[in-house]
Design an enzyme around this catalytic site. Sequence first.
Site, PDB file in Angstrom:
ATOM      1  N   ARG A 138     -16.873   0.827   6.119  1.00 54.84           N
ATOM      2  CA  ARG A 138     -16.007  -0.157   6.774  1.00 54.84           C
ATOM      3  C   ARG A 138     -15.443   0.332   8.103  1.00 54.84           C
ATOM      4  O   ARG A 138     -14.923  -0.451   8.889  1.00 54.84           O
ATOM      5  CB  ARG A 138     -14.868  -0.579   5.820  1.00 54.84           C
ATOM      6  CG  ARG A 138     -13.955   0.553   5.431  1.00 54.84           C
ATOM      7  CD  ARG A 138     -13.093   0.192   4.229  1.00 54.84           C
ATOM      8  NE  ARG A 138     -11.769  -0.258   4.601  1.00 54.84           N
ATOM      9  CZ  ARG A 138     -10.786  -0.485   3.741  1.00 54.84           C
ATOM     10  NH1 ARG A 138     -10.993  -0.329   2.445  1.00 54.84           N
ATOM     11  NH2 ARG A 138      -9.619  -0.896   4.132  1.00 54.84           N
ATOM     12  N   ARG A 166       0.862  -1.197   0.000  1.00 56.37           N
ATOM     13  CA  ARG A 166       0.000   0.000   0.000  1.00 56.37           C
ATOM     14  C   ARG A 166       0.897   1.245   0.000  1.00 56.37           C
ATOM     15  O   ARG A 166       1.224   1.782   1.062  1.00 56.37           O
ATOM     16  CB  ARG A 166      -0.889   0.012   1.249  1.00 56.37           C
ATOM     17  CG  ARG A 166      -1.957  -1.065   1.300  1.00 56.37           C
ATOM     18  CD  ARG A 166      -2.761  -0.926   2.591  1.00 56.37           C
ATOM     19  NE  ARG A 166      -3.988  -1.682   2.589  1.00 56.37           N
ATOM     20  CZ  ARG A 166      -4.153  -2.857   3.201  1.00 56.37           C
ATOM     21  NH1 ARG A 166      -3.166  -3.409   3.856  1.00 56.37           N
ATOM     22  NH2 ARG A 166      -5.317  -3.471   3.162  1.00 56.37           N
ATOM     23  N   ARG A 175       1.056  -1.566  -5.378  1.00 50.39           N
ATOM     24  CA  ARG A 175      -0.228  -0.950  -5.724  1.00 50.39           C
ATOM     25  C   ARG A 175      -0.024   0.555  -5.838  1.00 50.39           C
ATOM     26  O   ARG A 175       0.575   1.161  -4.946  1.00 50.39           O
ATOM     27  CB  ARG A 175      -1.279  -1.258  -4.663  1.00 50.39           C
ATOM     28  CG  ARG A 175      -2.602  -0.583  -4.984  1.00 50.39           C
ATOM     29  CD  ARG A 175      -3.666  -0.932  -3.996  1.00 50.39           C
ATOM     30  NE  ARG A 175      -3.516  -0.207  -2.737  1.00 50.39           N
ATOM     31  CZ  ARG A 175      -4.356  -0.335  -1.713  1.00 50.39           C
ATOM     32  NH1 ARG A 175      -5.364  -1.180  -1.797  1.00 50.39           N
ATOM     33  NH2 ARG A 175      -4.182   0.358  -0.613  1.00 50.39           N
ATOM     34  N   CYS A 226      -6.652 -10.129  -1.307  1.00 50.16           N
ATOM     35  CA  CYS A 226      -5.743  -9.369  -0.441  1.00 50.16           C
ATOM     36  C   CYS A 226      -6.481  -8.581   0.643  1.00 50.16           C
ATOM     37  O   CYS A 226      -5.855  -7.889   1.426  1.00 50.16           O
ATOM     38  CB  CYS A 226      -4.845  -8.448  -1.261  1.00 50.16           C
ATOM     39  SG  CYS A 226      -5.741  -7.147  -2.081  1.00 50.16           S
ATOM     40  N   ASN A 256     -12.050  -5.738   1.531  1.00 47.23           N
ATOM     41  CA  ASN A 256     -12.376  -4.667   2.491  1.00 47.23           C
ATOM     42  C   ASN A 256     -13.312  -3.650   1.855  1.00 47.23           C
ATOM     43  O   ASN A 256     -14.332  -3.264   2.427  1.00 47.23           O
ATOM     44  CB  ASN A 256     -11.103  -3.948   2.949  1.00 47.23           C
ATOM     45  CG  ASN A 256     -10.098  -4.889   3.551  1.00 47.23           C
ATOM     46  OD1 ASN A 256     -10.448  -5.988   3.953  1.00 47.23           O
ATOM     47  ND2 ASN A 256      -8.839  -4.488   3.599  1.00 47.23           N
ATOM     48  N   ASP A 257     -12.931  -3.203   0.667  1.00 47.36           N
ATOM     49  CA  ASP A 257     -13.800  -2.239  -0.016  1.00 47.36           C
ATOM     50  C   ASP A 257     -14.960  -2.932  -0.716  1.00 47.36           C
ATOM     51  O   ASP A 257     -16.059  -2.370  -0.804  1.00 47.36           O
ATOM     52  CB  ASP A 257     -12.988  -1.427  -1.034  1.00 47.36           C
ATOM     53  CG  ASP A 257     -12.273  -0.276  -0.355  1.00 47.36           C
ATOM     54  OD1 ASP A 257     -12.911   0.406   0.476  1.00 47.36           O
ATOM     55  OD2 ASP A 257     -11.086  -0.058  -0.627  1.00 47.36           O
TER      56      ASP A 257
HETATM   57  C1  PEP Z   1      -9.288  -3.832   0.130  1.00 49.91           C
HETATM   58  O1  PEP Z   1     -10.065  -2.910  -0.108  1.00 49.91           O
HETATM   59  O2  PEP Z   1      -9.651  -4.989   0.409  1.00 49.91           O
HETATM   60  C2  PEP Z   1      -7.837  -3.592   0.126  1.00 49.91           C
HETATM   61  C3  PEP Z   1      -6.987  -4.580   0.283  1.00 49.91           C
HETATM   62  O3  PEP Z   1      -7.415  -2.316   0.020  1.00 49.91           O
HETATM   63  P1  PEP Z   1      -7.426  -1.280   1.249  1.00 49.91           P
HETATM   64  O4  PEP Z   1      -7.711  -2.033   2.498  1.00 49.91           O
HETATM   65  O5  PEP Z   1      -6.102  -0.616   1.254  1.00 49.91           O
HETATM   66  O6  PEP Z   1      -8.537  -0.352   0.862  1.00 49.91           O
HETATM   67 MG    MG Z   2      -9.350  -1.053  -0.947  1.00 52.76          MG
END
Ligand code: PEP
Ligand code: MG
Length: 582
Positions: A469, A298, A334, A506, A458-459
Amino acid sequence: MHVRSGIAVSPGVVTGPALVLGSENFRIPRKYVSRDAVDAELHRFHLALDDVCRDIHANEQLVSSQLGAQYGAIFAAHVQLARDPKLLLEIESLIRQQSHSPEYAVSRVLRKFAEQMQSLGDRYLSERALDIFDLEKRLLRQLLGESREELSNLTESVIILAHDLTPGETATLDTKYVLGFATEVGGHTSHTAILAGALEIPAVVGLGRCLAGFSGGETVILDGDHGQVVIDPDEITLSRVRVSQARNLRVTERLERLENLPAETQDGQRVELLGNIEFPEEVVHCTRRGADGVGLYRTEFLFLSGHREPTEVDHYEAYCRVLAACGQLPVVIRTLDIGADKVPSSMQHQFADSQNPMLGLRSIRLSLRNPPLFKTQLRAILRASVQGNVKVMFPLLSTLLEFRQAKMMLMDVMEDLEEEGIPFHRNLPIGMMVEVPSAVLLAEEFAREVDFFSIGTNDLIQYTLACDRSDPAVANLYRSGDPAILRLIQMVMKAAEKHQKKVTVCGQMSSDPRFIPLLLGLGLRSLSVTPHAIPRLKEVIRNVSITECERISRHACELDLARDVEHFLLGELSRLCPDLIS
Ligand code: PEP
Ligand code: MG
């Protein structure tokens, strides 16, 4: 003893003194003053009080002249509160009789009073409590003045209790002194939570409003395994914690012995276990645990941890450090995922007007709007690409056009480097994060153009279930086991298989042992996870067979409630890995 439950986001159990941060992140340490300094400290308190009352009075006059006396009267009531004899007496006696510093005494007395008012459940009184917090803030501002200390300048071990910590603040925590932290807000996959995992400090978020009555110095037990915070624990609780710390140590030692063994199922299927990192220093957390590389770097944290925009050299050097530690292992870089909750201080102004930053100009959208920013990073990635096994990945794609534009910018930068005679790897794989439902719906189309997918659950959960979130109020809806999420993963797998493209997960879902059999059963063979989860996940992988995982995923996909899916998966995990669960 006060016990509060929240969301466990980074494991480990620690005990230490609280450092409570007010809403302006004032540090209010429980300081004592020497006996002979008491009079001077009382004098300092009264000077601060006079200054605050003078300010409030000035506000009263201004508002009265512009809006009328009835509005000015609000401030008159504030002065009355500040001069309340009972409150003053309590503050003075803490300074005089207990030798507390004025900062601590003010904070302790006013917070206690405000909390009592809030606990009566009366709306009018609750609003008055906010006036008391405001008064506390004004007094602290006067008392602390320029001596407000930075979180990064701690000198003793503490457990931070705060309403909130931004990802930027979390990134700069001094892990030598911060034993752990707990916040009133935040969700399982908020970036602050993810950073706690990265820094490997125990953390609990989403406690709900509960810190008003505490000023710092209290003994705290922070249990990042079970999401619990105990303030002023009794002796029995403290000894129970010591037992559980010893047990945790034994489990960690057992899991560490797996480090050099492959992540391979009982029927011989090798699974790629990669690490997620935010800072170059974290790469050792991956290599030390036998990760197969870095599956998600990240890079935006380079912006969040510094006070200025990173240069191409800053980017390049950070990437080279990671690559040097990884040798020939893959490193997925990324591109910047700035925006929403990840706003560098140098860019605050750009986001000030956004009503809904999660849906606004963030991530790849921001990079495409700001070619100099984006190209600086792309140049650094390409230059670093000859130093190791680099893959580049674009975040938050929601349309094919975005992917094509991002790729075009990458090609432009390649042309520039070629002109300048700077070496780079022309065929570096170009992948995308799948974290928006539109990307899943168009996965077939994307699969024709990208080299690999990485599912950012996550997103993806946030945008699919329409729940923030980071917001504990909707944490019950925000679930990796939701049938809609399982179905979306199936869709990505199908599209990828058709076009023979690799898929990694991920998001935090893949760091949770419960979901490993499910993900393997859905066909995943590559997971990118929080580094500290690697040993546990390896244990799960080594205890299952693909045939069994396929049975588990078939059954999970037939269930129609997230709760049932997660309950079923937990049951399967305790059967397969009883040691891990106990
Ligand atoms: C996600 O969104 O799952 C991700 C890995 O990216 P981040 O948590 O950095 O938004
Ligand atoms: Mg994300």
